[in-house]
Design a protein around this motif. Structure first.
Motif, PDB file in Angstrom:
ATOM      1  N   VAL A 215       0.852  -1.178   0.000  1.00 29.77           N
ATOM      2  CA  VAL A 215       0.000   0.000   0.000  1.00 29.77           C
ATOM      3  C   VAL A 215       0.890   1.230   0.000  1.00 29.77           C
ATOM      4  O   VAL A 215       1.702   1.426   0.901  1.00 29.77           O
ATOM      5  N   ASP A 216       0.752   2.024  -1.040  1.00 27.13           N
ATOM      6  CA  ASP A 216       1.495   3.277  -1.143  1.00 27.13           C
ATOM      7  C   ASP A 216       0.526   4.370  -1.554  1.00 27.13           C
ATOM      8  O   ASP A 216      -0.694   4.173  -1.543  1.00 27.13           O
ATOM      9  N   VAL A 217       1.055   5.516  -1.907  1.00 23.65           N
ATOM     10  CA  VAL A 217       0.205   6.650  -2.265  1.00 23.65           C
ATOM     11  C   VAL A 217      -0.649   6.317  -3.484  1.00 23.65           C
ATOM     12  O   VAL A 217      -1.825   6.691  -3.553  1.00 23.65           O
ATOM     13  N   ALA A 218      -0.089   5.613  -4.437  1.00 22.18           N
ATOM     14  CA  ALA A 218      -0.851   5.242  -5.632  1.00 22.18           C
ATOM     15  C   ALA A 218      -2.030   4.337  -5.274  1.00 22.18           C
ATOM     16  O   ALA A 218      -3.129   4.501  -5.807  1.00 22.18           O
ATOM     17  N   ALA A 219      -1.821   3.390  -4.373  1.00 23.23           N
ATOM     18  CA  ALA A 219      -2.906   2.496  -3.962  1.00 23.23           C
ATOM     19  C   ALA A 219      -4.012   3.274  -3.259  1.00 23.23           C
ATOM     20  O   ALA A 219      -5.196   3.001  -3.466  1.00 23.23           O
ATOM     21  N   LEU A 220      -3.647   4.248  -2.435  1.00 20.32           N
ATOM     22  CA  LEU A 220      -4.655   5.072  -1.765  1.00 20.32           C
ATOM     23  C   LEU A 220      -5.415   5.938  -2.766  1.00 20.32           C
ATOM     24  O   LEU A 220      -6.623   6.128  -2.641  1.00 20.32           O
ATOM     25  N   LEU A 221      -4.703   6.452  -3.778  1.00 22.68           N
ATOM     26  CA  LEU A 221      -5.369   7.241  -4.816  1.00 22.68           C
ATOM     27  C   LEU A 221      -6.340   6.377  -5.604  1.00 22.68           C
ATOM     28  O   LEU A 221      -7.465   6.796  -5.888  1.00 22.68           O
ATOM     29  N   TYR A 222      -5.930   5.165  -5.934  1.00 17.79           N
ATOM     30  CA  TYR A 222      -6.831   4.252  -6.650  1.00 17.79           C
ATOM     31  C   TYR A 222      -8.045   3.899  -5.810  1.00 17.79           C
ATOM     32  O   TYR A 222      -9.159   3.791  -6.332  1.00 17.79           O
ATOM     33  N   ALA A 223      -7.853   3.725  -4.519  1.00 17.55           N
ATOM     34  CA  ALA A 223      -8.982   3.434  -3.635  1.00 17.55           C
ATOM     35  C   ALA A 223      -9.930   4.627  -3.566  1.00 17.55           C
ATOM     36  O   ALA A 223     -11.149   4.468  -3.595  1.00 17.55           O
ATOM     37  N   PHE A 224      -9.368   5.846  -3.486  1.00 15.12           N
ATOM     38  CA  PHE A 224     -10.179   7.065  -3.475  1.00 15.12           C
ATOM     39  C   PHE A 224     -11.020   7.153  -4.749  1.00 15.12           C
ATOM     40  O   PHE A 224     -12.230   7.382  -4.710  1.00 15.12           O
ATOM     41  N   LEU A 225     -10.361   6.951  -5.891  1.00 18.73           N
ATOM     42  CA  LEU A 225     -11.072   7.006  -7.173  1.00 18.73           C
ATOM     43  C   LEU A 225     -12.066   5.857  -7.313  1.00 18.73           C
ATOM     44  O   LEU A 225     -13.137   6.029  -7.904  1.00 18.73           O
ATOM     45  N   GLY A 226     -11.734   4.706  -6.764  1.00 16.77           N
ATOM     46  CA  GLY A 226     -12.656   3.575  -6.805  1.00 16.77           C
ATOM     47  C   GLY A 226     -13.917   3.841  -5.999  1.00 16.77           C
ATOM     48  O   GLY A 226     -15.026   3.545  -6.436  1.00 16.77           O
ATOM     49  N   GLY A 227     -13.761   4.421  -4.814  1.00 16.50           N
ATOM     50  CA  GLY A 227     -14.930   4.768  -4.003  1.00 16.50           C
ATOM     51  C   GLY A 227     -15.799   5.807  -4.678  1.00 16.50           C
ATOM     52  O   GLY A 227     -17.030   5.716  -4.669  1.00 16.50           O
ATOM     53  N   ALA A 228     -15.164   6.805  -5.299  1.00 15.32           N
ATOM     54  CA  ALA A 228     -15.921   7.835  -6.012  1.00 15.32           C
ATOM     55  C   ALA A 228     -16.620   7.240  -7.228  1.00 15.32           C
ATOM     56  O   ALA A 228     -17.783   7.551  -7.505  1.00 15.32           O
ATOM     57  N   GLY A 229     -15.937   6.363  -7.940  1.00 15.18           N
ATOM     58  CA  GLY A 229     -16.523   5.754  -9.134  1.00 15.18           C
ATOM     59  C   GLY A 229     -17.698   4.858  -8.821  1.00 15.18           C
ATOM     60  O   GLY A 229     -18.715   4.885  -9.518  1.00 15.18           O
ATOM     61  N   VAL A 230     -17.572   4.078  -7.778  1.00 17.78           N
ATOM     62  CA  VAL A 230     -18.686   3.198  -7.385  1.00 17.78           C
ATOM     63  C   VAL A 230     -19.900   4.039  -7.003  1.00 17.78           C
ATOM     64  O   VAL A 230     -21.035   3.714  -7.361  1.00 17.78           O
ATOM     65  N   ASP A 231     -19.663   5.152  -6.309  1.00 18.72           N
ATOM     66  CA  ASP A 231     -20.780   6.003  -5.924  1.00 18.72           C
ATOM     67  C   ASP A 231     -21.431   6.633  -7.150  1.00 18.72           C
ATOM     68  O   ASP A 231     -22.651   6.636  -7.280  1.00 18.72           O
ATOM     69  N   VAL A 232     -20.646   7.157  -8.058  1.00 19.97           N
ATOM     70  CA  VAL A 232     -21.206   7.827  -9.245  1.00 19.97           C
ATOM     71  C   VAL A 232     -21.960   6.839 -10.118  1.00 19.97           C
ATOM     72  O   VAL A 232     -23.093   7.101 -10.538  1.00 19.97           O
ATOM     73  N   ILE A 233     -21.348   5.692 -10.380  1.00 23.45           N
ATOM     74  CA  ILE A 233     -22.015   4.696 -11.224  1.00 23.45           C
ATOM     75  C   ILE A 233     -23.248   4.136 -10.528  1.00 23.45           C
ATOM     76  O   ILE A 233     -24.304   3.974 -11.144  1.00 23.45           O
ATOM     77  N   GLY A 234     -23.149   3.859  -9.239  1.00 24.05           N
ATOM     78  CA  GLY A 234     -24.311   3.364  -8.498  1.00 24.05           C
ATOM     79  C   GLY A 234     -25.444   4.372  -8.459  1.00 24.05           C
ATOM     80  O   GLY A 234     -26.615   4.005  -8.561  1.00 24.05           O
ATOM     81  N   ASN A 235     -25.101   5.652  -8.334  1.00 18.26           N
ATOM     82  CA  ASN A 235     -26.118   6.700  -8.323  1.00 18.26           C
ATOM     83  C   ASN A 235     -26.814   6.795  -9.671  1.00 18.26           C
ATOM     84  O   ASN A 235     -28.034   6.929  -9.746  1.00 18.26           O
ATOM     85  N   ARG A 236     -26.057   6.729 -10.740  1.00 17.26           N
ATOM     86  CA  ARG A 236     -26.661   6.785 -12.087  1.00 17.26           C
ATOM     87  C   ARG A 236     -27.573   5.587 -12.334  1.00 17.26           C
ATOM     88  O   ARG A 236     -28.673   5.741 -12.848  1.00 17.26           O
ATOM     89  N   LEU A 237     -27.090   4.401 -11.988  1.00 18.68           N
ATOM     90  CA  LEU A 237     -27.902   3.206 -12.207  1.00 18.68           C
ATOM     91  C   LEU A 237     -29.172   3.213 -11.367  1.00 18.68           C
ATOM     92  O   LEU A 237     -30.257   2.913 -11.863  1.00 18.68           O
ATOM     93  N   SER A 238     -29.033   3.535 -10.092  1.00 14.67           N
ATOM     94  CA  SER A 238     -30.219   3.524  -9.241  1.00 14.67           C
ATOM     95  C   SER A 238     -31.194   4.635  -9.634  1.00 14.67           C
ATOM     96  O   SER A 238     -32.402   4.447  -9.524  1.00 14.67           O
ATOM     97  N   GLY A 239     -30.691   5.754 -10.106  1.00 13.42           N
ATOM     98  CA  GLY A 239     -31.574   6.822 -10.589  1.00 13.42           C
ATOM     99  C   GLY A 239     -32.333   6.403 -11.829  1.00 13.42           C
ATOM    100  O   GLY A 239     -33.506   6.743 -12.006  1.00 13.42           O
ATOM    101  N   ASN A 240     -31.691   5.646 -12.720  1.00 14.04           N
ATOM    102  CA  ASN A 240     -32.363   5.176 -13.928  1.00 14.04           C
ATOM    103  C   ASN A 240     -33.428   4.134 -13.622  1.00 14.04           C
ATOM    104  O   ASN A 240     -34.384   3.991 -14.377  1.00 14.04           O
ATOM    105  N   PHE A 241     -33.256   3.420 -12.526  1.00 16.33           N
ATOM    106  CA  PHE A 241     -34.259   2.422 -12.142  1.00 16.33           C
ATOM    107  C   PHE A 241     -35.314   2.992 -11.211  1.00 16.33           C
ATOM    108  O   PHE A 241     -36.155   2.268 -10.711  1.00 16.33           O
TER     109      PHE A 241
END
Length: 102
Positions: free
Chosen positions: A58-84
């Motif tokens: 775990v280094d800075v890159a791994a933390l950045l990827y985790a940050f972006l992963g959490g943001a991406g899951v939220d954005v994609i989940g929000n779009r999908l749930s809004g469409n349904f």
């Protein structure tokens, strides 16, 4: 301890994405919608934290990827749930108000 940092980075990423989405919408703050974003980010954080041991140290890159992963899951989940039709999934919708009065 490293897994905790990964999970917190993903959670923070989802919270930032939810806050930016709320600021962009110019709507009143809705705790139910924000809570569902936090819940989705928490799930992403747990998955990323459990799989972080497979990816290497775990280094800075791994933390950045985790940050972006959490943001991406939220954005994609929000779009999908809004469409349904339920923008606050996985939390329940608000109870419909009684339109008929006796």
């Amino acid at each position: 301890m490293e897994r905790l940092y990964i999970a917190l980075a993903a959670l923070l990423g989802g919270a930032v994405a939810a806050a930016l989405g709320w600021l962009e919408s110019k709507e009143a703050f809705d705790l139910r919608k924000f809570g569902s974003s936090i819940f989705r980010s928490l799930i992403a954080g747990m998955v990323l934290a459990l799989s972080s041991s497979l990816a290497g140290p775990v280094d800075v890159a791994a933390l950045l990827y985790a940050f972006l992963g959490g943001a991406g899951v939220d954005v994609i989940g929000n779009r999908l749930s809004g469409n349904f039709g339920n923008g606050s999934f996985p939390l329940a919708r608000e109870a419909p108000e009684d339109s008929e009065e006796s």
